[in-house]
Enzyme design. Structure first.
Site, PDB file in Angstrom:
ATOM      1  N   GLU A 114       0.813  -1.225   0.000  1.00 32.57           N
ATOM      2  CA  GLU A 114       0.000   0.000   0.000  1.00 32.57           C
ATOM      3  C   GLU A 114       0.842   1.268   0.000  1.00 32.57           C
ATOM      4  OE1 GLU A 114      -0.945  -2.764   1.481  1.00 32.57           O
ATOM      5  OE2 GLU A 114      -2.942  -3.089   0.655  1.00 32.57           O
ATOM      6  N   HIS A 149     -12.083  -5.181   8.418  1.00 38.18           N
ATOM      7  CA  HIS A 149     -12.509  -5.052   7.024  1.00 38.18           C
ATOM      8  C   HIS A 149     -13.863  -4.356   6.902  1.00 38.18           C
ATOM      9  CE1 HIS A 149      -9.354  -8.025   6.360  1.00 38.18           C
ATOM     10  NE2 HIS A 149      -9.458  -7.826   5.056  1.00 38.18           N
TER      11      HIS A 149
END
Ligand SMILES: Cc1ncc(C[n+]2csc(CCOP(=O)(O)OP(=O)(O)O)c2C)c(N)n1
Lengths: 330, 324
Positions: free
Chosen positions: B60, B129
């Site tokens: 990321e 999540h």
């Protein structure tokens, strides 16, 4: 290195570049002592051969990224001395108008794409300018400088893997000055050469150069830059060097053994280069002339900086957004 | 006019802008061949090819870093962060680098990046999540923050975000991806920093974002049946924030409820409550009330997750109880 195939005029420029960096940073140090430079600042006295060597080998439109220890890289990429000095003093005529300071020196005009104070982050960002050159089909190469300490942060590893799989035109240059802030890197790093020993993990060649010899750096830079320019992908270069002073303004560097400091002071890149030029037939007089003209430029830069005023208070509220302002609401 | 799902609207918005600007590129994990883990980028690889729609490693920091570097040299970039929770992994690049580089360089840098990410709960994915993390981004000077609630807004606001020269974080809500609406044909371009009054009312104002918008609308329907007339505002964008629409509505109704899918502390509802307290206090007929997720990580069991994220029932009941 005396026999290396480097033209005489290039060598004189390498000499001059190193002097600019040395004299500029010595002046910056004097200005600290006079309390004209506030905050912190990280000098690279003793490490000049690396930015001089790469600066010399790069094309003007190549991109550079540096860490907070970025004065030398910024100057070597062509940023003007006066506005850089003024930035250290926090003046409105500073290259960042007093909003960035020593740790964030940037000159987009010279493709010096910034100094980054968070360890490792800029290695990921540097991939982006390399990607951009690839997209635009130019032959620009990106050079990202970082310290030995940065090799232990995740961003270093993410950046290398990413650059390799995308075959980016980028050169990662580790300035291994043996210390992260106050701790010797070898005490906290799994391998002897923090960058080079990890190169193979990314399928890269192991490259270690004497970072105190501008010729050695220049040649390594030429190799790595031309490899990137011909589309053959990234390189990781480890240049071994030493900082003459402490980590930052506040640090006298007392944690380093006296013999170690002395040995490295004997291996100072500037006298090394001076002696080489004499051996190659350049006269003391010519070298003295270069030194003096650099001293004049540094004096001028200092005067320019001191003549600048404090930034206007309202400038604190400008340039957050591209419209020039900082409003977050209507 | 065609019916479009929210997820299809994402791909349509990206395609619209890629056709317009041949320099626009996109990168992210699984976005190319796989069409995105949420299928929000389906078809883009076929139309625009692998040099413009690029798969990345699970890195990321490298994704947002490369996006920023390319953007600072004038290439507009869309970067996808698969789940918004993972923004934490690259928060440095987002918060310290992208957001600040223009300011720190005295205006030298421009970073036209859109960070697209899938936000929010309702999928029983658990606490790593399912988060709504628009607050994380809203508090950083230099980031624009957008979160559309319907397919039409997705296309238009995405276009606006892509054309905006500043870094924008664009939150697509996971639980809205399958929702559908009629969306006009042709190019759609919206304006950042504009809230929409979706339902006019006179008794109270409900300010909501993303998934909370349809829930607020449904609650307002039920309140209407009880004789309470609620005005519903879809904020759409937190930065820039359309304070005029909020203040104007409160002036009319005298009451404000914020409905946010965020852990209680420092949620954006607090900012809006403070704004209204400072600038519209004398228009208020009662306290500003925040309806939010409790200050806990999101649980994954169906009943527990449903209990924590504001539901239509909770919105309706809270307003009904406090409007007397
Ligand atoms: C992510 C992060 N962690 C810690 C620091 C604090 N810090 C500043 S400089 C430094 C040492 C870096 O050493 P090295 O990479 O060898 O570079 P050098 O200072 O020697 O040039 C540290 C730990 C930081 N700036 N960023």
């Amino acid at each position: 290195m005396d026999e290396a195939d480097i033209p005489a005029d290039v060598r004189l420029e390498l000499y001059e570049r190193q002097h600019v960096l040395r004299q500029f940073e010595k002046r910056a140090y004097d200005l600290f002592m006079q309390n004209l430079v506030k905050g912190t600042s990280h000098l690279s006295l003793g490490m000049e051969a690396i930015s001089a060597g790469f600066g010399q080998a790069m094309q003007p439109d190549d991109y550079v990224f540096a860490t907070y220890r970025g004065h030398a890289h910024t100057l070597s990429k062509g940023a003007p001395l006066g506005p850089v000095m003024a930035e250290l003093l926090g003046r409105e005529n500073g290259i960042l108008q007093g909003k960035g300071g020593s740790m964030h020196l940037t000159s987009v005009e010279h493709n010096m794409m910034g100094s980054y104070a968070i360890i490792g982050a800029h290695l990921c960002i540097a991939n982006g300018t390399a990607w951009s050159a690839q997209i635009r089909g130019t032959d620009q190469v990106t050079v990202a400088f970082f310290g030995d300490g940065a090799t232990n942060i995740g961003a270093f590893h993410e950046a290398l893997n990413f650059a390799v799989i995308w075959n980016l035109p980028i050169v990662f240059v580790c300035e291994n000055n043996l210390y992260m802030e106050y701790t010797p890197s070898d005490l906290i790093t799994a391998v002897d050469h923090p960058a080079a020993d990890r190169a193979s993990a990314y399928g890269l060649e192991r490259i270690v150069v004497d970072g105190n010899d501008a010729d050695a750096v220049y040649l390594a830079a030429q190799d790595a830059l031309s490899k990137a320019r011909r589309g053959a992908g990234p390189s990781l270069v480890e240049a071994v060097t030493y900082r003459h002073g402490g980590h930052s303004r506040a640090d006298p560097g007392k944690y380093r053994p006296a013999e170690e400091v002395e040995a490295w002071l004997d291996h100072d890149p500037i006298p090394i280069y001076h002696q080489r030029l004499l051996r190659l037939g350049v006269s003391e007089g010519d070298l003295a002339t270069i030194q003096q003209s650099v001293a004049g430029r540094v004096d001028e830069a200092t005067e320019f900086a001191k003549a600048g005023g404090a930034p206007a208070p309202e400038s604190a509220m400008t340039d957050l957004w591209a419209n020039g302002g900082s409003a977050w609401r209507n | 006019m065609a019916e479009l799902s929210y997820r299809e609207a994402v791909a349509r918005g990206i395609a619209q802008e890629m056709r317009r600007d041949p320099m626009l590129v996109m990168l992210g994990e699984d976005i190319a061949g796989a069409g995105g883990v949420f299928k929000t980028t389906v078809g883009l690889l076929d139309e625009f090819g692998p040099s413009r729609i690029r798969d990345t490693p699970i890195s990321e920091q490298a994704i947002l870093g490369a996006a920023m570097g390319a953007a600072m040299t004038g290439i507009p970039v869309i970067a996808e962060i698969m789940f918004s929770d993972f923004i934490a992994v690259c928060f440095d690049i987002l918060a310290n680098e992208m957001a600040k580089s223009r300011y720190m360089t005295g205006g030298q840098m421009t970073v036209p990046v859109v960070v697209r990410t899938h936000n929010g709960g309702g999928s029983r994915f658990g606490a790593q999540h399912s988060q709504s993390v628009e607050n994380w981004c809203m508090m950083i000077p230099g980031l624009k923050v957008v979160a559309p609630s319907n397919p039409g807004d997705v296309v238009g606001l995405l276009a606006a975000a892509i054309r905006d020269p500043d870094p924008v974080v664009f939150f697509e809500h996971k639980s809205l991806l399958a929702t559908k609406a009629e969306v006009p044909d042709g190019e759609i371009i919206d304006t950042l920093g504009t809230a929409k009054v979706l339902r006019e009312g006179t008794d109270c104002t409900i300010a909501a974002l993303a998934l909370m918008v349809p829930r607020a609308m449904e609650a307002a329907e039920r309140l209407a049946a009880e004789g309470i007339s609620a005005e519903v505002i879809d904020l759409r964008s937190l930065v820039p924030l359309d304070t005029q629409t909020i203040l104007g509505s409160v002036e009319k109704t005298g009451r404000l409820y914020t409905v946010e899918e965020n852990p209680r502390l420092c949620g954006w509802g607090a900012e809006i409550a403070s704004l209204v307290g400072e600038e519209a206090f004398w228009n208020l007929d009662g306290p500003v009330i925040r309806i939010s997720t409790p200050h806990i990580p999101l649980p994954s069991a169906e009943n527990l997750e449903d209990l924590t994220i504001p539901s239509v029932d909770r919105i309706y009941e809270t307003i009904k109880r406090t409007m007397d």
